[in-house]
Scaffold this active site. Structure first.
Site, PDB file in Angstrom:
ATOM      1  N   SER A   1     -46.993  42.815  14.164  1.00 10.27           N
ATOM      2  CA  SER A   1     -47.084  43.508  12.672  1.00 10.27           C
ATOM      3  C   SER A   1     -46.930  42.322  11.780  1.00 10.27           C
ATOM      4  O   SER A   1     -47.525  42.487  10.725  1.00 10.27           O
ATOM      5  CB  SER A   1     -46.722  44.696  12.353  1.00 10.27           C
ATOM      6  OG  SER A   1     -45.142  44.469  12.369  1.00 10.27           O
TER       7      SER A   1
ATOM      8  N   GLU B   1     -45.107  48.267  25.862  1.00  7.76           N
ATOM      9  CA  GLU B   1     -46.352  48.790  25.972  1.00  7.76           C
ATOM     10  C   GLU B   1     -47.218  47.916  27.118  1.00  7.76           C
ATOM     11  O   GLU B   1     -47.871  48.448  28.016  1.00  7.76           O
ATOM     12  CB  GLU B   1     -47.120  48.828  24.578  1.00  7.76           C
ATOM     13  CG  GLU B   1     -46.719  49.598  23.524  1.00  7.76           C
ATOM     14  CD  GLU B   1     -47.054  49.210  22.145  1.00  7.76           C
ATOM     15  OE1 GLU B   1     -47.733  48.111  21.923  1.00  7.76           O
ATOM     16  OE2 GLU B   1     -46.221  49.782  21.302  1.00  7.76           O
TER      17      GLU B   1
ATOM     18  N   HIS C   1     -40.329  49.468  13.371  1.00  9.33           N
ATOM     19  CA  HIS C   1     -39.151  50.448  13.454  1.00  9.33           C
ATOM     20  C   HIS C   1     -39.710  51.837  13.234  1.00  9.33           C
ATOM     21  O   HIS C   1     -39.326  52.666  13.869  1.00  9.33           O
ATOM     22  CB  HIS C   1     -37.989  50.185  12.654  1.00  9.33           C
ATOM     23  CG  HIS C   1     -37.087  49.466  12.924  1.00  9.33           C
ATOM     24  ND1 HIS C   1     -35.731  49.570  13.058  1.00  9.33           N
ATOM     25  CD2 HIS C   1     -37.211  47.851  13.523  1.00  9.33           C
ATOM     26  CE1 HIS C   1     -35.094  48.242  13.564  1.00  9.33           C
ATOM     27  NE2 HIS C   1     -36.103  47.419  13.676  1.00  9.33           N
TER      28      HIS C   1
ATOM     29  N   TRP D   1     -56.004  45.169  11.812  1.00  5.72           N
ATOM     30  CA  TRP D   1     -55.079  45.748  12.872  1.00  5.72           C
ATOM     31  C   TRP D   1     -55.831  46.378  14.038  1.00  5.72           C
ATOM     32  O   TRP D   1     -56.834  46.829  14.160  1.00  5.72           O
ATOM     33  CB  TRP D   1     -54.710  47.372  12.247  1.00  5.72           C
ATOM     34  CG  TRP D   1     -53.386  48.182  12.991  1.00  5.72           C
ATOM     35  CD1 TRP D   1     -53.729  49.080  13.591  1.00  5.72           C
ATOM     36  CD2 TRP D   1     -52.169  47.468  12.719  1.00  5.72           C
ATOM     37  NE1 TRP D   1     -52.559  49.451  14.122  1.00  5.72           N
ATOM     38  CE2 TRP D   1     -51.660  48.748  13.886  1.00  5.72           C
ATOM     39  CE3 TRP D   1     -51.424  46.707  12.379  1.00  5.72           C
ATOM     40  CZ2 TRP D   1     -50.446  48.724  13.987  1.00  5.72           C
ATOM     41  CZ3 TRP D   1     -50.021  46.666  12.675  1.00  5.72           C
ATOM     42  CH2 TRP D   1     -49.505  47.687  13.312  1.00  5.72           C
TER      43      TRP D   1
ATOM     44  N   ASP E   1     -32.809  55.507  11.760  1.00  2.00           N
ATOM     45  CA  ASP E   1     -32.883  54.205  11.910  1.00  2.00           C
ATOM     46  C   ASP E   1     -31.907  53.723  11.587  1.00  2.00           C
ATOM     47  O   ASP E   1     -30.954  54.002  10.811  1.00  2.00           O
ATOM     48  CB  ASP E   1     -34.374  53.779  11.140  1.00  2.00           C
ATOM     49  CG  ASP E   1     -34.367  52.152  11.280  1.00  2.00           C
ATOM     50  OD1 ASP E   1     -35.164  52.000  12.634  1.00  2.00           O
ATOM     51  OD2 ASP E   1     -33.708  51.376  10.913  1.00  2.00           O
TER      52      ASP E   1
ATOM     53  N   THR F   1     -44.219  45.933  21.770  1.00  2.00           N
ATOM     54  CA  THR F   1     -45.385  45.387  22.473  1.00  2.00           C
ATOM     55  C   THR F   1     -44.990  44.981  23.969  1.00  2.00           C
ATOM     56  O   THR F   1     -45.808  45.309  24.805  1.00  2.00           O
ATOM     57  CB  THR F   1     -45.958  44.023  21.656  1.00  2.00           C
ATOM     58  OG1 THR F   1     -46.584  44.262  20.553  1.00  2.00           O
ATOM     59  CG2 THR F   1     -47.087  43.116  22.678  1.00  2.00           C
TER      60      THR F   1
ATOM     61  N   HIS G   1     -45.947  37.820  21.000  1.00  2.00           N
ATOM     62  CA  HIS G   1     -44.718  37.282  20.527  1.00  2.00           C
ATOM     63  C   HIS G   1     -43.311  37.812  20.781  1.00  2.00           C
ATOM     64  O   HIS G   1     -42.315  37.513  20.251  1.00  2.00           O
ATOM     65  CB  HIS G   1     -44.890  37.426  18.980  1.00  2.00           C
ATOM     66  CG  HIS G   1     -44.739  38.839  18.397  1.00  2.00           C
ATOM     67  ND1 HIS G   1     -45.340  39.847  19.030  1.00  2.00           N
ATOM     68  CD2 HIS G   1     -43.909  39.571  17.593  1.00  2.00           C
ATOM     69  CE1 HIS G   1     -45.157  41.027  18.461  1.00  2.00           C
ATOM     70  NE2 HIS G   1     -44.230  41.024  17.597  1.00  2.00           N
TER      71      HIS G   1
HETATM   72  N1  UDP Z   1     -49.615  46.962  16.742  1.00  2.00           N
HETATM   73  C1  UDP Z   1     -50.831  47.420  16.931  1.00  2.00           C
HETATM   74  N2  UDP Z   1     -51.939  46.643  16.266  1.00  2.00           N
HETATM   75  C2  UDP Z   1     -51.851  45.398  15.724  1.00  2.00           C
HETATM   76  C3  UDP Z   1     -50.385  44.902  15.614  1.00  2.00           C
HETATM   77  C4  UDP Z   1     -49.485  45.539  16.041  1.00  2.00           C
HETATM   78  O1  UDP Z   1     -51.178  48.510  17.167  1.00  2.00           O
HETATM   79  O2  UDP Z   1     -52.789  44.733  15.293  1.00  2.00           O
HETATM   80  C5  UDP Z   1     -48.571  47.798  17.245  1.00  2.00           C
HETATM   81  C6  UDP Z   1     -47.994  47.093  18.614  1.00  2.00           C
HETATM   82  O3  UDP Z   1     -48.689  48.151  19.582  1.00  2.00           O
HETATM   83  C7  UDP Z   1     -46.389  47.560  18.510  1.00  2.00           C
HETATM   84  C8  UDP Z   1     -46.251  47.386  17.069  1.00  2.00           C
HETATM   85  O4  UDP Z   1     -47.398  47.368  16.259  1.00  2.00           O
HETATM   86  O5  UDP Z   1     -46.322  49.069  18.749  1.00  2.00           O
HETATM   87  C9  UDP Z   1     -45.576  46.206  16.815  1.00  2.00           C
HETATM   88  O6  UDP Z   1     -44.225  46.118  17.153  1.00  2.00           O
HETATM   89  P1  UDP Z   1     -43.573  44.784  18.031  1.00  2.00           P
HETATM   90  O7  UDP Z   1     -42.179  45.295  18.192  1.00  2.00           O
HETATM   91  O8  UDP Z   1     -44.160  44.490  19.017  1.00  2.00           O
HETATM   92  O9  UDP Z   1     -43.609  43.536  16.998  1.00  2.00           O
HETATM   93  P2  UDP Z   1     -43.224  43.486  15.467  1.00  2.00           P
HETATM   94  O10 UDP Z   1     -44.184  44.063  14.597  1.00  2.00           O
HETATM   95  O11 UDP Z   1     -41.994  43.916  15.312  1.00  2.00           O
HETATM   96  O12 UDP Z   1     -43.230  41.760  15.432  1.00  2.00           O
END
Ligand code: UDP
Length: 500
Positions: free
Chosen positions: A294, A379, A25, A353, A128, A376, A371
Site C-alpha cells: 500500500s 495471500e 493493519h 489500487w 490493534d 501479501t 516487498h
Molecule cells: N493491496 C491491494 N491492492 C494494492 C496494494 C495492496 O489489495 O494495490 C492489499 C494487499 O492485498 C495486502 C495489503 O493491501 O492485503 C498490503 O499489506 P502488506 O502487508 O502486504 O503491505 P504494506 O501495505 O503493509 O506495505
C-alpha cells in the site's frame, strides 16, 4: 471454510474491535473481526468514517447473511499537526504526521471509551497494537483485551533477538553480516537491512516499546498466519513472551469468499476489470505479478525506470501495479512504457489500487514480485505462488529470510537497505538483478520447480488450517471459548455477590 455455529441472542458473546489506520493493519483486523462474527460473536468495529468506508460493503454483506456485525463511526479529535480531513496513513502522509494521526485516533477512542463501553457492553475487546491505552481501559472495565500485533511470530522472534542481544552493534560496518542469536535456524542479516529504530532511538522506537509492554499486559495476542508456516517460531515466541497467543490465519481466504469482497478489499469499491480480460488472454502460470503493497508510491524516478526496464527485459509476461506516479517520478516514461507493452501484449499496468486477491488466484499468474509485506506474503502463499522478494521497510527484510532461507519458497532480488516507509532513499536495484530473479522464478528450471512444489504444499497446509480440526480453526475455537468462560465467570461472580 467451516464455522463454529451461532448461538442464541441471550448468551451471545460481544466484542468491540479497534483497528488502526494503515491499510496493512486495518484490512487484516477487519478480516479477523469478520471471522469472529461468522463464528457467532456479536461484533462492532469502531473507527473513523473515512476508514469505515474502506470496508463497509463487506460488513453489510456479512450482516445480510446473518452475521451479527456492524460498524460505529467516531469523529477524529483534532491534534495539532494533523491536516483537516486526513484520517488514514498512506504513502502521501509524512512519518511525523503518521505518528500524530495514530495519537489522534488513540485519543479519540480513549476519550469515548467509557461511553462506547456502556453503549455496546462488550465482553472483550480486540485492539490493534497501536492502541496501547486500551489495555488499561479494558482492565478498568473488567474485560479482557486481545491485541493484534501485525506481522509474524517469526519477525517478532527476530526483533526480540535484536533487542535482547544487539548483534548488529557487534559488527564493524553496515554491510557485514551477523548471525541472529537464539533462533531455531541459523539466519544471517546485515545491519543495513534492519530498521533504524534498532540502532538509534527514534520516536517510533518508543512507540514500539509501549506496544510490547501493552502486549505483555494483554490477555493474549492474535496473529494472522498458520502453524505449518512458522510453527517453531510460534513456540519460541510463546516462551519468550510468556503470554498467550493464537495464530488464526490465513484470514483473507477464510472471510473473503466472493469476487466482490475480494475486488473491493482494502479499497472500498470494485476496480474496473480490464486487468481480468488481459489475464484471461494469457496462458496458465505465464504471468509474473508485481506489487509493492500500500506504500508503493515512494520509489524514486530512477528506480521506477529500472523496474520498467527489468520487466521489459525479463522475457515473461507481467502485471505491474504502479500506483500513483507523479511527474517528478518519471510519469511520462511509465506512460510511454505502458503504450509499448500494451502494443506488444507483454505487460499490463494497474494505476492505483489492484484487486490483489483476485489477481493472485487467477490461473495465468505464475509468481509474484513482492516487498514482503506480511499480508501479501500470506495471500501469495495461500494462492500457492512462489515469490521474488524485494523487501523495502519495517520487518520486511526479516520476512525475506523466512521465505528464502527457512521455507525456501522465494528468490531474493538482492535488496540491501531497509528504508523508511515514507522515503525509499537512494538504493537502486538495477534491471539486471530484477531480470535475473524473475528469470529464476519463472524460468522452469529444476530449482524453480522445487520452490513451486514447496509453496504448493504450504498452500495445501494453509487451506487445511482453516478447516474443521485445522490448527487455525482450533485456535479460533479456543480463543472464543476462553472469552466465553471469562464472561461466565464474571456473570457467576455477580450472582454470588452478597446482597448489601
Ligand atoms: N493491496 C491491494 N491492492 C494494492 C496494494 C495492496 O489489495 O494495490 C492489499 C494487499 O492485498 C495486502 C495489503 O493491501 O492485503 C498490503 O499489506 P502488506 O502487508 O502486504 O503491505 P504494506 O501495505 O503493509 O506495505
Amino acid at each position: 471454510m467451516e464455522f463454529l455455529g451461532v448461538e442464541g441472542e441471550s448468551e451471545k458473546l460481544k466484542a468491540i474491535f479497534l483497528p488502526s489506520i494503515t491499510k496493512s493493519h486495518l484490512v487484516p483486523l477487519v478480516d479477523i473481526a469478520r471471522i469472529f462474527a461468522m463464528h457467532g460473536v456479536d461484533v462492532t468495529i469502531i473507527t473513523t468514517p473515512a476508514n469505515i468506508a474502506i470496508f463497509q460493503s463487506s460488513i453489510d454483506r456479512d450482516a445480510s447473511r446473518g452475521s451479527s456485525i456492524r460498524t460505529h463511526p467516531v469523529k477524529l479529535l483534532h491534534v495539532a499537526g494533523v491536516p483537516e480531513g486526513v484520517e488514514t496513513i498512506n504513502f502521501s502522509v509524512a512519518g511525523d504526521i503518521a505518528i500524530k494521526l495514530l495519537e489522534a485516533l488513540g485519543k479519540t477512542l480513549q476519550t469515548q471509551f467509557p461511553q462506547l463501553f456502556h453503549q455496546f457492553k462488550p465482553d472483550f475487546i480486540v485492539s490493534d497494537m497501536f492502541h496501547t491505552w486500551s489495555v488499561d481501559a479494558a482492565a478498568e472495565f473488567g474485560i479482557p483485551r486481545l491485541i493484534y500485533v501485525g506481522s509474524t511470530f517469526f519477525a517478532h522472534c527476530v526483533m526480540d533477538s535484536l533487542e535482547r542481544f544487539e548483534p548488529h552493534k557487534k559488527v564493524d560496518s553496515e554491510d557485514q553480516s551477523f548471525l541472529i542469536p537464539g533462533l531455531p535456524y541459523n539466519l544471517e542479516m546485515t545491519s543495513s537491512q534492519i530498521p533504524e529504530r534498532f540502532k538509534t532511538p527514534t520516536d517510533y522506537s518508543y512507540v514500539m516499546k509501549r506496544v510490547k509492554e501493552s502486549e505483555k499486559r494483554s490477555y493474549g495476542s492474535l496473529f494472522k498466519s498458520f502453524y505449518a508456516f512458522e510453527g517453531p517460531y510460534e513456540e519460541l515466541y510463546k516462551t519468550i513472551m510468556g503470554t498467550k497467543s493464537w495464530n488464526v490465519g490465513p484470514i483473507s481466504s477464510w472471510v473473503n469468499q466472493d469476487a466482490s469482497d475480494k475486488s473491493a478489499r482494502g479499497h472500498g469499491k470494485e476496480v474496473e476489470e480490464g486487468w481480468l480480460s488481459w489475464l484471461d488472454s494469457k496462458q496458465k502460470g505465464s504471468v509474473v505479478y508485481v506489487c509493492f503493497g500500500s506504500m508503493k508510491n515512494n520509489f524514486s524516478g530512477t528506480q521506477i525506470a529500472e523496474i520498467a526496464h527489468g520487466l521489459e527485459d525479463c522475457g515473461h509476461d507481467f502485471m505491474w501495479v504502479v500506483g500513483e506516479i507523479d511527474e517528478g517520478q518519471s510519469r511520462a516514461l511509465v506512460e510511454e512504457f505502458e503504450k509499448r507493452v500494451e502494443a506488444s501484449k507483454k505487460g499490463y499496468l494497474i494505476w492505483g489500487w489492484a484487486p490483489q486477491l483476485r489477481i493472485l488466484e487467477h490461473p495465468a499468474v505464475g509468481g509474484m514480485v513482492t516487498h514482503c509485506g506480511m499480508n501479501t506474503v500470506m495471500e501469495t502463499v495461500d494462492a500457492g505462488l512462489p515469490m521474488v522478494t524485494w523487501p523495502l521497510y519495517a520487518e520486511q527484510f526479516f520476512n525475506e529470510r523466512l521465505l528464502v532461507d527457512v521455507l525456501k519458497i522465494a528468490v531474493a532480488v538482492g535488496a540491501k537497505e531497509c528504508k523508511d516507509w515514507a522515503d525509499f532513499g537512494n538504493e537502486i536495484v538495477g534491471r539486471e538483478k530484477i531480470t535475473k530473479a524473475i528469470g529464476l522464478l519463472m524460468g522452469g528450471g529444476e530449482e524453480c520447480e522445487e520452490v513451486r512444489r514447496r509453496v504448493k504444499a504450504l498452500s495445501e497446509e494453509a487451506k487445511k488450517a482453516i478447516q474443521i480440526g485445522g490448527s487455525s480453526y482450533n485456535n479460533l475455537k479456543d480463543v472464543i471459548q476462553e472469552m466465553k468462560s471469562l464472561k461466565l465467570e464474571k456473570l457467576n461472580s455477580k450472582v454470588e455477590e452478597p446482597v448489601a
